[in-house]
Design a protein around this motif. Structure first.
Motif, PDB file in Angstrom:
ATOM      1  N   PHE A  34       0.845  -1.184   0.000  1.00 29.76           N
ATOM      2  CA  PHE A  34       0.000   0.000   0.000  1.00 29.76           C
ATOM      3  C   PHE A  34       0.888   1.244   0.000  1.00 29.76           C
ATOM      4  O   PHE A  34       1.954   1.264   0.600  1.00 29.76           O
ATOM      5  CB  PHE A  34      -0.881   0.042   1.251  1.00 29.76           C
ATOM      6  N   TYR A  36       0.783   5.342   0.947  1.00 26.90           N
ATOM      7  CA  TYR A  36       0.062   6.386   1.658  1.00 26.90           C
ATOM      8  C   TYR A  36       0.794   7.710   1.499  1.00 26.90           C
ATOM      9  O   TYR A  36       1.988   7.770   1.253  1.00 26.90           O
ATOM     10  CB  TYR A  36      -0.008   6.077   3.155  1.00 26.90           C
ATOM     11  N   LEU A  46      -4.643   6.875   2.117  1.00 26.32           N
ATOM     12  CA  LEU A  46      -4.314   5.806   1.187  1.00 26.32           C
ATOM     13  C   LEU A  46      -4.360   6.335  -0.237  1.00 26.32           C
ATOM     14  O   LEU A  46      -5.334   6.959  -0.656  1.00 26.32           O
ATOM     15  CB  LEU A  46      -5.312   4.651   1.347  1.00 26.32           C
ATOM     16  N   THR A  49      -3.382   0.674  -3.788  1.00 24.01           N
ATOM     17  CA  THR A  49      -3.100  -0.686  -3.336  1.00 24.01           C
ATOM     18  C   THR A  49      -2.542  -1.460  -4.518  1.00 24.01           C
ATOM     19  O   THR A  49      -3.090  -1.382  -5.629  1.00 24.01           O
ATOM     20  CB  THR A  49      -4.395  -1.362  -2.856  1.00 24.01           C
ATOM     21  N   ILE A  93       4.552   7.082   2.503  1.00 28.33           N
ATOM     22  CA  ILE A  93       4.806   5.897   3.320  1.00 28.33           C
ATOM     23  C   ILE A  93       4.213   4.675   2.628  1.00 28.33           C
ATOM     24  O   ILE A  93       3.077   4.724   2.142  1.00 28.33           O
ATOM     25  CB  ILE A  93       4.169   6.022   4.716  1.00 28.33           C
ATOM     26  N   GLN A 106      -0.510  -5.032   8.600  1.00 30.28           N
ATOM     27  CA  GLN A 106       0.273  -4.167   7.718  1.00 30.28           C
ATOM     28  C   GLN A 106       1.483  -3.662   8.473  1.00 30.28           C
ATOM     29  O   GLN A 106       1.360  -3.167   9.594  1.00 30.28           O
ATOM     30  CB  GLN A 106      -0.564  -2.982   7.236  1.00 30.28           C
TER      31      GLN A 106
ATOM     32  N   TYR B  32     -10.438  -6.372  12.386  1.00 27.66           N
ATOM     33  CA  TYR B  32      -9.055  -6.227  12.845  1.00 27.66           C
ATOM     34  C   TYR B  32      -8.861  -4.771  13.230  1.00 27.66           C
ATOM     35  O   TYR B  32      -9.152  -3.862  12.439  1.00 27.66           O
ATOM     36  CB  TYR B  32      -8.095  -6.654  11.728  1.00 27.66           C
ATOM     37  N   TYR B  36      -1.333   2.179  16.029  1.00 30.80           N
ATOM     38  CA  TYR B  36      -0.002   2.499  15.556  1.00 30.80           C
ATOM     39  C   TYR B  36       0.556   3.691  16.321  1.00 30.80           C
ATOM     40  O   TYR B  36      -0.181   4.606  16.692  1.00 30.80           O
ATOM     41  CB  TYR B  36      -0.011   2.825  14.058  1.00 30.80           C
ATOM     42  N   GLY B  43       7.818   6.362   9.990  1.00 30.44           N
ATOM     43  CA  GLY B  43       6.600   5.676   9.621  1.00 30.44           C
ATOM     44  C   GLY B  43       5.897   5.137  10.860  1.00 30.44           C
ATOM     45  O   GLY B  43       6.495   5.007  11.924  1.00 30.44           O
ATOM     46  N   PRO B  44       4.609   4.815  10.734  1.00 30.48           N
ATOM     47  CA  PRO B  44       3.875   4.257  11.876  1.00 30.48           C
ATOM     48  C   PRO B  44       4.405   2.873  12.231  1.00 30.48           C
ATOM     49  O   PRO B  44       4.768   2.091  11.351  1.00 30.48           O
ATOM     50  CB  PRO B  44       2.441   4.162  11.364  1.00 30.48           C
ATOM     51  N   LEU B  46       3.421  -0.663  14.323  1.00 24.61           N
ATOM     52  CA  LEU B  46       2.337  -1.408  14.958  1.00 24.61           C
ATOM     53  C   LEU B  46       2.634  -1.572  16.440  1.00 24.61           C
ATOM     54  O   LEU B  46       3.680  -2.082  16.834  1.00 24.61           O
ATOM     55  CB  LEU B  46       2.184  -2.770  14.289  1.00 24.61           C
ATOM     56  N   ALA B  98      -7.873  -2.384   2.766  1.00 23.56           N
ATOM     57  CA  ALA B  98      -6.884  -1.488   3.372  1.00 23.56           C
ATOM     58  C   ALA B  98      -7.362  -0.998   4.729  1.00 23.56           C
ATOM     59  O   ALA B  98      -8.541  -1.032   5.057  1.00 23.56           O
ATOM     60  CB  ALA B  98      -6.634  -0.294   2.446  1.00 23.56           C
ATOM     61  N   LEU B  99      -6.400  -0.505   5.503  1.00 20.19           N
ATOM     62  CA  LEU B  99      -6.704   0.059   6.807  1.00 20.19           C
ATOM     63  C   LEU B  99      -7.467   1.376   6.671  1.00 20.19           C
ATOM     64  O   LEU B  99      -7.196   2.168   5.784  1.00 20.19           O
ATOM     65  CB  LEU B  99      -5.406   0.315   7.571  1.00 20.19           C
TER      66      LEU B  99
END
Lengths: 117, 111
Positions: A34, A36, A46, A49, A93, A106, B32, B36, B43-44, B46, B98-99
């Motif tokens: 992905f 971002y 986003l 994908t 990112i 992810q 889910y 983060y 970057g983030p 988890l 996607a999130l």
């Protein structure tokens, strides 16, 4: 485990030039990657994908001809910002989902700071 | 539209205190729910995640509480430390998609 790298970590370019950003999953195979974009003090947005060997799916409002995404292998995806302009300056990112992940977790890369002059 | 709503936008907690960040969602297909942590220019990462079949998950000083009927989940940081000062994002997704991120909470832990 589950490390994602990005290169470069920062890049400065002139308006009108193209910039390529690489995203690699270092210790796992990624089914999906992905991309971002994040502006200062904002959430992640986003852009697209991508699945290995397939065309990327872009989110509404993202120009696919401007942000070219190639996912050539299970460990590498690239984002090319074509004919960059100052408004493209942002923090980009990538993230990847592991092939064997049961929850589709992810894992994010460290990001690439793009500044277009 | 924002599928995950996060609050507060910013939070100041004294060292040793409990930091609490809340999120709410509408899509009952989400299965889910990760949190983060992001430091400036990074970057983030988890932090912790939960599935809807459990109501709580604890990892060290970090705990997720999940209320399926209310469609809410929260992050609790116990014994907050200055090194916890960062931006925290909740997210939600359903399998294969996607999130969906919340807008983030900027946490400052004062010495």
């Amino acid at each position: 485990g589950a490390v994602v790298s990005q290169h470069p970590s920062w890049v400065i370019c002139k308006s009108g030039t193209s910039v390529k950003i690489e995203c690699r999953s270092l210790d796992f195979q990624a089914t999906t990657m992905f991309w971002y974009r994040q502006f200062p003090k904002q959430s992640l947005m986003l852009m697209a994908t991508s699945n290995e060997g397939s065309k990327a799916t872009y989110e509404q409002g993202v120009e696919k001809d401007k942000f070219l995404i190639n996912h050539a292998s299970l460990t590498l995806s690239t984002l090319t910002v074509t004919s960059a302009h100052p408004e493209d300056s942002s923090f980009y990112i990538c993230s990847a989902t592991a092939l064997k992940s049961s929850y589709n977790e992810q894992f994010f890369g460290p990001g690439t700071r793009l500044t277009v002059l | 539209q924002q599928q995950v709503k996060q609050s507060p936008q910013s939070l100041i907690v004294q060292k040793g205190g409990i930091s609490i960040i809340n999120c709410a969602y509408e899509n009952t297909a989400f299965d889910y729910f990760p949190w983060y942590q992001q430091f400036p220019g990074k970057g983030p990462a988890l932090l912790i995640a939960i599935r809807p079949d459990v109501s709580e998950k604890k990892e060290g000083r970090f705990t997720i509480s999940f209320n399926k009927s209310a469609k809410q989940f929260s992050l609790h940081i116990m014994d907050s430390q200055p090194g916890d000062s960062a931006t925290y994002f909740c997210a939600a997704k359903n399998s294969g998609y996607a999130l969906n991120f919340g807008k983030g909470t900027s946490l400052l832990v004062t010495p």
